[in-house]
Enzyme design. Structure first.
Site, PDB file in Angstrom:
ATOM      1  N   SER A  87       9.401   6.425   5.574  1.00 45.22           N
ATOM      2  CA  SER A  87      10.289   6.362   6.743  1.00 45.22           C
ATOM      3  C   SER A  87       9.692   5.445   7.807  1.00 45.22           C
ATOM      4  CB  SER A  87      10.455   7.754   7.346  1.00 45.22           C
ATOM      5  OG  SER A  87       9.188   8.184   7.829  1.00 45.22           O
ATOM      6  N   TYR A  88       8.326   5.267   7.747  1.00 47.86           N
ATOM      7  CA  TYR A  88       7.706   4.475   8.819  1.00 47.86           C
ATOM      8  C   TYR A  88       7.851   2.982   8.564  1.00 47.86           C
ATOM      9  CZ  TYR A  88       4.289   4.684   5.077  1.00 47.86           C
ATOM     10  OH  TYR A  88       3.679   4.634   3.847  1.00 47.86           O
ATOM     11  N   ASP A 134       0.692  12.370  14.192  1.00 51.03           N
ATOM     12  CA  ASP A 134       0.704  13.403  13.159  1.00 51.03           C
ATOM     13  C   ASP A 134      -0.687  13.672  12.611  1.00 51.03           C
ATOM     14  OD1 ASP A 134       3.889  12.984  11.450  1.00 51.03           O
ATOM     15  OD2 ASP A 134       3.227  14.085  13.210  1.00 51.03           O
ATOM     16  N   ILE A 168       0.844  -1.196   0.000  1.00 51.97           N
ATOM     17  CA  ILE A 168       0.000   0.000   0.000  1.00 51.97           C
ATOM     18  C   ILE A 168       0.874   1.238   0.000  1.00 51.97           C
ATOM     19  CG2 ILE A 168      -1.378   1.381   1.587  1.00 51.97           C
ATOM     20  CD1 ILE A 168      -3.183  -0.922   2.004  1.00 51.97           C
TER      21      ILE A 168
HETATM   22  C1  LIG Z   1      -4.078   5.786  -1.622  1.00 49.40           C
HETATM   23  N1  LIG Z   1      -4.158   5.197  -0.313  1.00 49.40           N
HETATM   24  C2  LIG Z   1      -4.451   3.891  -0.188  1.00 49.40           C
HETATM   25  O1  LIG Z   1      -4.702   3.188  -1.137  1.00 49.40           O
HETATM   26  C3  LIG Z   1      -4.510   3.322   1.189  1.00 49.40           C
HETATM   27  C4  LIG Z   1      -5.424   2.355   1.619  1.00 49.40           C
HETATM   28  C5  LIG Z   1      -6.548   1.708   0.829  1.00 49.40           C
HETATM   29  N2  LIG Z   1      -5.172   2.070   2.920  1.00 49.40           N
HETATM   30  C6  LIG Z   1      -4.115   2.840   3.352  1.00 49.40           C
HETATM   31  C7  LIG Z   1      -3.531   2.849   4.664  1.00 49.40           C
HETATM   32  C8  LIG Z   1      -3.942   2.136   5.801  1.00 49.40           C
HETATM   33  C9  LIG Z   1      -4.996   1.171   5.969  1.00 49.40           C
HETATM   34  O2  LIG Z   1      -5.767   0.766   5.092  1.00 49.40           O
HETATM   35  N3  LIG Z   1      -5.022   0.764   7.267  1.00 49.40           N
HETATM   36  C10 LIG Z   1      -4.032   1.402   7.979  1.00 49.40           C
HETATM   37  C11 LIG Z   1      -3.689   1.304   9.357  1.00 49.40           C
HETATM   38  C12 LIG Z   1      -2.629   2.071   9.851  1.00 49.40           C
HETATM   39  C13 LIG Z   1      -1.933   2.921   8.973  1.00 49.40           C
HETATM   40 CL1  LIG Z   1      -0.632   3.893   9.620  1.00 49.40          CL
HETATM   41  C14 LIG Z   1      -2.268   3.030   7.602  1.00 49.40           C
HETATM   42  C15 LIG Z   1      -3.343   2.248   7.117  1.00 49.40           C
HETATM   43  C16 LIG Z   1      -3.680   3.634   2.281  1.00 49.40           C
HETATM   44  C17 LIG Z   1      -2.526   4.619   2.349  1.00 49.40           C
END
Ligand SMILES: CNC(=O)c1c(C)[nH]c(/C=C2\C(=O)Nc3ccc(Cl)cc32)c1C
Length: 279
Positions: free
Chosen positions: A18-19, A141, A14
Site C-alpha cells: 500500500s505504501y 508503525d 525490494i
Molecule cells: C526481506 N527484506 C529485504 O530484502 C529488504 C532489504 C534488504 N531492504 C529492505 C527495506 C529497506 C531498505 O533497505 N531501506 C529502506 C528505507 C526505508 C524503508 Cl520504508 C524500507 C527500506 C527490505 C524490505
C-alpha cells in the site's frame, strides 16, 4: 543541479504494497547503494499533495542513527511519481528476520533482543521528543515489517506511515486491511493513538522476538480485540531472563497509566546495563 532517475541504476524491486514500491538502486556517480520508494501521487488531491510535501520535509529533519535516513528526493511531474531516496538496510526487515529464525527452528539471542530494545527506545524517544516541540512527527508503525537492519545488525525504524498521507488506494490497501496485531487496548476501545500506544507495540515486538509469534493472535478482529483488552498472554520461554520478561510484561500492561513511558523505559536498569556494557 537537481538529481534525476537517470543518475541511478535500478538493481531490483525490494517490496511493494500500500505504501508504493521500494526498489534497490545504485547511484552511478559513486556506485553507492540506496533504496528509493516510488510514491504515485497521480490520484492525490491538492491537500494530500500538500500533506505529502510537509511529511517529506519532516522526514528530512529526522536525522537519527536508528531511523532510516532520508537522502534525497526526485519528483517526476510528468508521471506524478515522487521518488524518495533512502539509506539501504542490507539486513532487511525484522519480519523476514523472525520468519527466517522460525524456519531454521532456532531462537533469537537475548543480547540481540536487548540491542533491538535499546536502539528502538532511542528511535522512539527521538520521534516523541519532536512531537513535543509542536512538529507532529509522522506516527511510525512499530511493527516488524517496518523495522530494518543495517550491515552491522543495527536497528532502523522505517517510515511506511508516509503512505497514510497518500491514502494509497492500491488493491493491497483495499483488500487486506492488515490485522492490527500490535494495536493497544486503549486504541481498540476507540481512544486515538498516543505515545503509550508505541510502548505497547514495543512490548509486542519484544515478545515476538522471544516467542517468534505475537502475544495476541486470533482468527478475526473481534476475537483479537477481546484478547488484547484482556491482556493475557503466554509466558515467554524460560531461556530468556526474568529481567527481559518483566520488561515485556510492564510494556504489555492494559492499564495505560501503569505502562512505562519512554522516559521511564530509558531508566530501566537492565537497559542501562546493556548500553553500559555495549557502548
Ligand atoms: C526481506 N527484506 C529485504 O530484502 C529488504 C532489504 C534488504 N531492504 C529492505 C527495506 C529497506 C531498505 O533497505 N531501506 C529502506 C528505507 C526505508 C524503508 Cl520504508 C524500507 C527500506 C527490505 C524490505
Amino acid at each position: 543541479t537537481a538529481i534525476s532517475v537517470n543518475d541511478f541504476e535500478v538493481l531490483g524491486v525490494i517490496g511493494s504494497g500500500s505504501y508504493g514500491t521500494v526498489k534497490k538502486v545504485m547511484r552511478l556517480k559513486d556506485k553507492k547503494i540506496f533504496v528509493w520508494k516510488e510514491l504515485d501521487y497521480s490520484s492525490a488531491s491538492e491537500s494530500d499533495k500538500q500533506m505529502l510535501v510537509s511529511e517529506v520535509n519532516l522526514l528530512r529533519e529526522l536525522k537519527h542513527e536508528n531511523i532510516v535516513k532520508y537522502v534525497d528526493r526526485i519528483i517526476d511531474r510528468k508521471k506524478s511519481i515522487l521518488f524518495l531516496i533512502m539509506e539501504y538496510c542490507e539486513g532487511g526487515d525484522l519480519a523476514s528476520y523472525i520468519a527466517k529464525v522460525k524456519k531454521e527452528g532456532s531462537t533469537v539471542e537475548e543480547q540481540f533482543i536487548w540491542k533491538v530494545c535499546y536502539q528502538l527506545t532511542q528511535a522512539i524517544k527521538e520521534c516523541h521528543s519532536r512531537s513535543k516541540y509542536g512538529r507532529s512527527v509522522l506516527h511510525r508503525d512499530l511493527k516488524p515489517a517496518n523495522i530494518f537492519l543495517d550491515s552491522q545488525l543495527n536497528v532502523k525504524l522505517g517510515d511506511f506511515g508516509l503512505a497514510r498521507v497518500l491514502k494509497h488506494e492500491t488493491s493491497f490497501a483495499k483488500t487486506c486491511v492488515g490485522t492490527p496485531l500490535y494495536m493497544s487496548p486503549e486504541q481498540m476501545s476507540g481512544m486515538e493513538y498516543n505515545e503509550k500506544s508505541d510502548m505497547w507495540a514495543l512490548g509486542c515486538l519484544l515478545y515476538e522476538l522471544c516467542s517468534l509469534r505475537p502475544p495476541f493472535v486470533a482468527n478475526n478482529q473481534i476475537e483479537l480485540a477481546a484478547k488484547i483488552c484482556m491482556g493475557k498472554f503466554d509466558r515467554i520461554s524460560k531461556n530468556y531472563s526474568i529481567k527481559l520478561y518483566s520488561l515485556i510484561c510492564s510494556l504489555l500492561d492494559v492499564d495505560v497509566e501503569k505502562r512505562p513511558s519512554i522516559e521511564v523505559l530509558l531508566q530501566n536498569s537492565a537497559l542501562l546495563n546493556y548500553h553500559a556494557s555495549n557502548e
